[in-house]
Design a protein around this motif. Structure first.
Motif, PDB file in Angstrom:
ATOM      1  N   PHE A 155       4.005 -64.813 -12.989  1.00 26.91           N
ATOM      2  CA  PHE A 155       3.320 -65.880 -12.264  1.00 26.91           C
ATOM      3  C   PHE A 155       2.441 -65.364 -11.128  1.00 26.91           C
ATOM      4  O   PHE A 155       1.976 -66.142 -10.301  1.00 26.91           O
ATOM      5  CB  PHE A 155       4.359 -66.869 -11.712  1.00 26.91           C
ATOM      6  CG  PHE A 155       5.243 -67.424 -12.783  1.00 26.91           C
ATOM      7  CD1 PHE A 155       4.755 -68.327 -13.713  1.00 26.91           C
ATOM      8  CD2 PHE A 155       6.563 -67.007 -12.885  1.00 26.91           C
ATOM      9  CE1 PHE A 155       5.569 -68.824 -14.722  1.00 26.91           C
ATOM     10  CE2 PHE A 155       7.388 -67.497 -13.889  1.00 26.91           C
ATOM     11  CZ  PHE A 155       6.896 -68.408 -14.810  1.00 26.91           C
ATOM     12  N   ALA A 156       2.195 -64.062 -11.101  1.00 23.53           N
ATOM     13  CA  ALA A 156       1.440 -63.460  -9.991  1.00 23.53           C
ATOM     14  C   ALA A 156       0.027 -64.027  -9.876  1.00 23.53           C
ATOM     15  O   ALA A 156      -0.460 -64.258  -8.769  1.00 23.53           O
ATOM     16  CB  ALA A 156       1.406 -61.945 -10.133  1.00 23.53           C
ATOM     17  N   MET A 157      -0.645 -64.271 -10.996  1.00 23.41           N
ATOM     18  CA  MET A 157      -2.002 -64.827 -10.925  1.00 23.41           C
ATOM     19  C   MET A 157      -1.987 -66.253 -10.387  1.00 23.41           C
ATOM     20  O   MET A 157      -2.841 -66.623  -9.581  1.00 23.41           O
ATOM     21  CB  MET A 157      -2.697 -64.758 -12.280  1.00 23.41           C
ATOM     22  CG  MET A 157      -3.085 -63.337 -12.656  1.00 23.41           C
ATOM     23  SD  MET A 157      -3.898 -63.243 -14.255  1.00 23.41           S
ATOM     24  CE  MET A 157      -5.493 -63.879 -13.843  1.00 23.41           C
ATOM     25  N   LEU A 158      -1.031 -67.049 -10.817  1.00 20.45           N
ATOM     26  CA  LEU A 158      -0.938 -68.428 -10.327  1.00 20.45           C
ATOM     27  C   LEU A 158      -0.610 -68.442  -8.837  1.00 20.45           C
ATOM     28  O   LEU A 158      -1.156 -69.256  -8.081  1.00 20.45           O
ATOM     29  CB  LEU A 158       0.103 -69.210 -11.125  1.00 20.45           C
ATOM     30  CG  LEU A 158      -0.204 -69.397 -12.610  1.00 20.45           C
ATOM     31  CD1 LEU A 158       0.965 -70.052 -13.329  1.00 20.45           C
ATOM     32  CD2 LEU A 158      -1.489 -70.184 -12.805  1.00 20.45           C
ATOM     33  N   PHE A 159       0.268 -67.553  -8.416  1.00 24.30           N
ATOM     34  CA  PHE A 159       0.600 -67.405  -6.995  1.00 24.30           C
ATOM     35  C   PHE A 159      -0.661 -67.032  -6.204  1.00 24.30           C
ATOM     36  O   PHE A 159      -0.948 -67.625  -5.160  1.00 24.30           O
ATOM     37  CB  PHE A 159       1.679 -66.329  -6.867  1.00 24.30           C
ATOM     38  CG  PHE A 159       2.032 -65.939  -5.457  1.00 24.30           C
ATOM     39  CD1 PHE A 159       2.899 -66.696  -4.700  1.00 24.30           C
ATOM     40  CD2 PHE A 159       1.506 -64.781  -4.902  1.00 24.30           C
ATOM     41  CE1 PHE A 159       3.248 -66.320  -3.405  1.00 24.30           C
ATOM     42  CE2 PHE A 159       1.840 -64.391  -3.618  1.00 24.30           C
ATOM     43  CZ  PHE A 159       2.706 -65.168  -2.866  1.00 24.30           C
ATOM     44  N   ALA A 160      -1.412 -66.074  -6.719  1.00 26.33           N
ATOM     45  CA  ALA A 160      -2.642 -65.646  -6.048  1.00 26.33           C
ATOM     46  C   ALA A 160      -3.669 -66.774  -6.009  1.00 26.33           C
ATOM     47  O   ALA A 160      -4.365 -66.953  -5.000  1.00 26.33           O
ATOM     48  CB  ALA A 160      -3.223 -64.417  -6.749  1.00 26.33           C
ATOM     49  N   LEU A 161      -3.765 -67.538  -7.065  1.00 28.67           N
ATOM     50  CA  LEU A 161      -4.703 -68.672  -7.086  1.00 28.67           C
ATOM     51  C   LEU A 161      -4.305 -69.742  -6.072  1.00 28.67           C
ATOM     52  O   LEU A 161      -5.164 -70.424  -5.514  1.00 28.67           O
ATOM     53  CB  LEU A 161      -4.801 -69.261  -8.494  1.00 28.67           C
ATOM     54  CG  LEU A 161      -5.641 -68.418  -9.454  1.00 28.67           C
ATOM     55  CD1 LEU A 161      -5.344 -68.799 -10.895  1.00 28.67           C
ATOM     56  CD2 LEU A 161      -7.131 -68.557  -9.139  1.00 28.67           C
ATOM     57  N   GLU A 162      -3.011 -69.883  -5.830  1.00 32.26           N
ATOM     58  CA  GLU A 162      -2.571 -70.819  -4.794  1.00 32.26           C
ATOM     59  C   GLU A 162      -2.995 -70.309  -3.416  1.00 32.26           C
ATOM     60  O   GLU A 162      -3.401 -71.093  -2.556  1.00 32.26           O
ATOM     61  CB  GLU A 162      -1.062 -71.046  -4.870  1.00 32.26           C
ATOM     62  CG  GLU A 162      -0.517 -71.967  -3.794  1.00 32.26           C
ATOM     63  CD  GLU A 162      -1.015 -73.405  -3.847  1.00 32.26           C
ATOM     64  OE1 GLU A 162      -0.602 -74.201  -2.970  1.00 32.26           O
ATOM     65  OE2 GLU A 162      -1.811 -73.768  -4.748  1.00 32.26           O
ATOM     66  N   THR A 172     -13.144 -73.581  -5.269  1.00 27.14           N
ATOM     67  CA  THR A 172     -13.152 -72.135  -5.500  1.00 27.14           C
ATOM     68  C   THR A 172     -11.998 -71.736  -6.414  1.00 27.14           C
ATOM     69  O   THR A 172     -12.174 -70.951  -7.351  1.00 27.14           O
ATOM     70  CB  THR A 172     -13.064 -71.364  -4.169  1.00 27.14           C
ATOM     71  OG1 THR A 172     -14.177 -71.747  -3.353  1.00 27.14           O
ATOM     72  CG2 THR A 172     -13.082 -69.863  -4.390  1.00 27.14           C
ATOM     73  N   SER A 173     -10.823 -72.280  -6.164  1.00 29.55           N
ATOM     74  CA  SER A 173      -9.662 -71.989  -6.990  1.00 29.55           C
ATOM     75  C   SER A 173      -9.884 -72.443  -8.429  1.00 29.55           C
ATOM     76  O   SER A 173      -9.600 -71.701  -9.375  1.00 29.55           O
ATOM     77  CB  SER A 173      -8.421 -72.664  -6.402  1.00 29.55           C
ATOM     78  OG  SER A 173      -7.304 -72.455  -7.213  1.00 29.55           O
ATOM     79  N   ASP A 174     -10.410 -73.657  -8.617  1.00 23.94           N
ATOM     80  CA  ASP A 174     -10.657 -74.177  -9.963  1.00 23.94           C
ATOM     81  C   ASP A 174     -11.690 -73.343 -10.711  1.00 23.94           C
ATOM     82  O   ASP A 174     -11.533 -73.066 -11.907  1.00 23.94           O
ATOM     83  CB  ASP A 174     -11.112 -75.640  -9.905  1.00 23.94           C
ATOM     84  CG  ASP A 174      -9.988 -76.590  -9.559  1.00 23.94           C
ATOM     85  OD1 ASP A 174      -8.805 -76.187  -9.613  1.00 23.94           O
ATOM     86  OD2 ASP A 174     -10.291 -77.754  -9.215  1.00 23.94           O
ATOM     87  N   GLN A 175     -12.747 -72.927 -10.035  1.00 29.25           N
ATOM     88  CA  GLN A 175     -13.776 -72.106 -10.684  1.00 29.25           C
ATOM     89  C   GLN A 175     -13.200 -70.761 -11.095  1.00 29.25           C
ATOM     90  O   GLN A 175     -13.468 -70.260 -12.186  1.00 29.25           O
ATOM     91  CB  GLN A 175     -14.983 -71.903  -9.760  1.00 29.25           C
ATOM     92  CG  GLN A 175     -16.109 -71.107 -10.410  1.00 29.25           C
ATOM     93  CD  GLN A 175     -16.622 -71.766 -11.680  1.00 29.25           C
ATOM     94  OE1 GLN A 175     -16.966 -72.944 -11.697  1.00 29.25           O
ATOM     95  NE2 GLN A 175     -16.660 -71.004 -12.776  1.00 29.25           N
ATOM     96  N   LEU A 180     -11.130 -66.892 -15.121  1.00 29.10           N
ATOM     97  CA  LEU A 180     -10.007 -66.084 -15.609  1.00 29.10           C
ATOM     98  C   LEU A 180      -9.383 -66.639 -16.900  1.00 29.10           C
ATOM     99  O   LEU A 180      -8.378 -66.115 -17.378  1.00 29.10           O
ATOM    100  CB  LEU A 180      -8.920 -66.015 -14.518  1.00 29.10           C
ATOM    101  CG  LEU A 180      -9.297 -65.247 -13.265  1.00 29.10           C
ATOM    102  CD1 LEU A 180      -8.276 -65.495 -12.150  1.00 29.10           C
ATOM    103  CD2 LEU A 180      -9.428 -63.761 -13.548  1.00 29.10           C
ATOM    104  N   LEU A 181      -9.986 -67.701 -17.431  1.00 19.53           N
ATOM    105  CA  LEU A 181      -9.522 -68.346 -18.658  1.00 19.53           C
ATOM    106  C   LEU A 181      -8.127 -68.945 -18.521  1.00 19.53           C
ATOM    107  O   LEU A 181      -7.327 -68.963 -19.454  1.00 19.53           O
ATOM    108  CB  LEU A 181      -9.568 -67.377 -19.853  1.00 19.53           C
ATOM    109  CG  LEU A 181     -10.914 -66.690 -20.094  1.00 19.53           C
ATOM    110  CD1 LEU A 181     -10.799 -65.702 -21.250  1.00 19.53           C
ATOM    111  CD2 LEU A 181     -12.025 -67.708 -20.344  1.00 19.53           C
ATOM    112  N   LEU A 182      -7.846 -69.472 -17.337  1.00 15.76           N
ATOM    113  CA  LEU A 182      -6.563 -70.109 -17.069  1.00 15.76           C
ATOM    114  C   LEU A 182      -6.664 -71.630 -17.081  1.00 15.76           C
ATOM    115  O   LEU A 182      -5.958 -72.303 -16.349  1.00 15.76           O
ATOM    116  CB  LEU A 182      -6.012 -69.650 -15.705  1.00 15.76           C
ATOM    117  CG  LEU A 182      -5.428 -68.253 -15.672  1.00 15.76           C
ATOM    118  CD1 LEU A 182      -5.121 -67.845 -14.239  1.00 15.76           C
ATOM    119  CD2 LEU A 182      -4.183 -68.184 -16.519  1.00 15.76           C
ATOM    120  N   ASN A 183      -7.508 -72.145 -17.907  1.00 13.86           N
ATOM    121  CA  ASN A 183      -7.689 -73.602 -17.985  1.00 13.86           C
ATOM    122  C   ASN A 183      -6.458 -74.250 -18.598  1.00 13.86           C
ATOM    123  O   ASN A 183      -5.860 -73.779 -19.504  1.00 13.86           O
ATOM    124  CB  ASN A 183      -8.916 -73.960 -18.820  1.00 13.86           C
ATOM    125  CG  ASN A 183     -10.168 -73.442 -18.165  1.00 13.86           C
ATOM    126  OD1 ASN A 183     -10.185 -73.137 -16.983  1.00 13.86           O
ATOM    127  ND2 ASN A 183     -11.225 -73.327 -18.927  1.00 13.86           N
TER     128      ASN A 183
END
Length: 183
Positions: A155-162, A172-175, A180-183
């Motif tokens: 979950f490191a990428m999701l944590f970083a996006l938060e 910015t987070s949504d873009q 990163l193809l995390l749609n």
């Protein structure tokens, strides 16, 4: 421009540290990888070596907006053995700046008695915590005021996006999620 301090302790969890640094830099956030030791080269939990940007002892941390702590049990123990780092984390929290901790790193927050709400950490780490009555949540991450806690490497990428969302906003987070193809 937002600035985030990433302490770099011997035994860090590589996936977490690299993911956090990468995602934050992609968002245009200035990141300082600060070695806790007197060596620029720091070995991770799985023997990958990263080069720090600077030494923690040389930083003026007042210009940083956030601090994010990596996991890796050896790395967390090394963070706990750094009075300077513990003082910096406490200072960030008390000045209402963002404090992030993923995997085993919420143990540092427990040591400083900062966990007053339910939180995320690597499963089982909560059993070592002595100062909180809050419970571990089975989520990727949890945000409580200026604290962000994360569960672990997957979950490191999701944590970083938060972290990006808190520092730069939803757009910015949504873009970045799209990029990163995390749609």
């Amino acid at each position: 421009m937002s600035k985030v301090l990433l302490p770099l302790a011997q035994g860090f969890e590589e996936i977490e540290l690299v993911s956090i640094a990468d995602v934050l830099r992609r968002a245009g956030i200035e990141v300082a990888l600060a070695s806790l030791d007197c060596s620029f080269e720091v070995r991770g939990a799985h023997n990958l070596i990263l080069k720090a940007d600077c030494f923690l002892k040389d930083l003026n941390t007042s210009s940083f907006d956030a601090i994010a702590l990596h996991g890796g049990m050896e790395g967390v123990h090394n963070m706990l053995n750094s009075p300077l780092l513990l003082e910096i984390v406490k200072e960030f929290f008390e000045s209402n700046r963002i404090v992030g901790a993923i995997c085993a790193a919420p143990f540092v927050l427990d040591e400083l008695k900062l966990l007053s709400e339910d939180f995320c950490c690597y499963p089982g780490c909560e059993k070592m915590m002595k100062n909180t009555q809050s419970k571990r949540l089975d989520l990727a991450f949890k945000t409580s005021k200026n604290l962000i806690t994360g569960t672990g490497p997957a979950f490191a990428m999701l944590f970083a996006l938060e972290l990006v969302r808190k520092l730069m906003g939803e757009d910015t987070s949504d873009q970045l999620k799209k990029d990163l193809l995390l749609n």
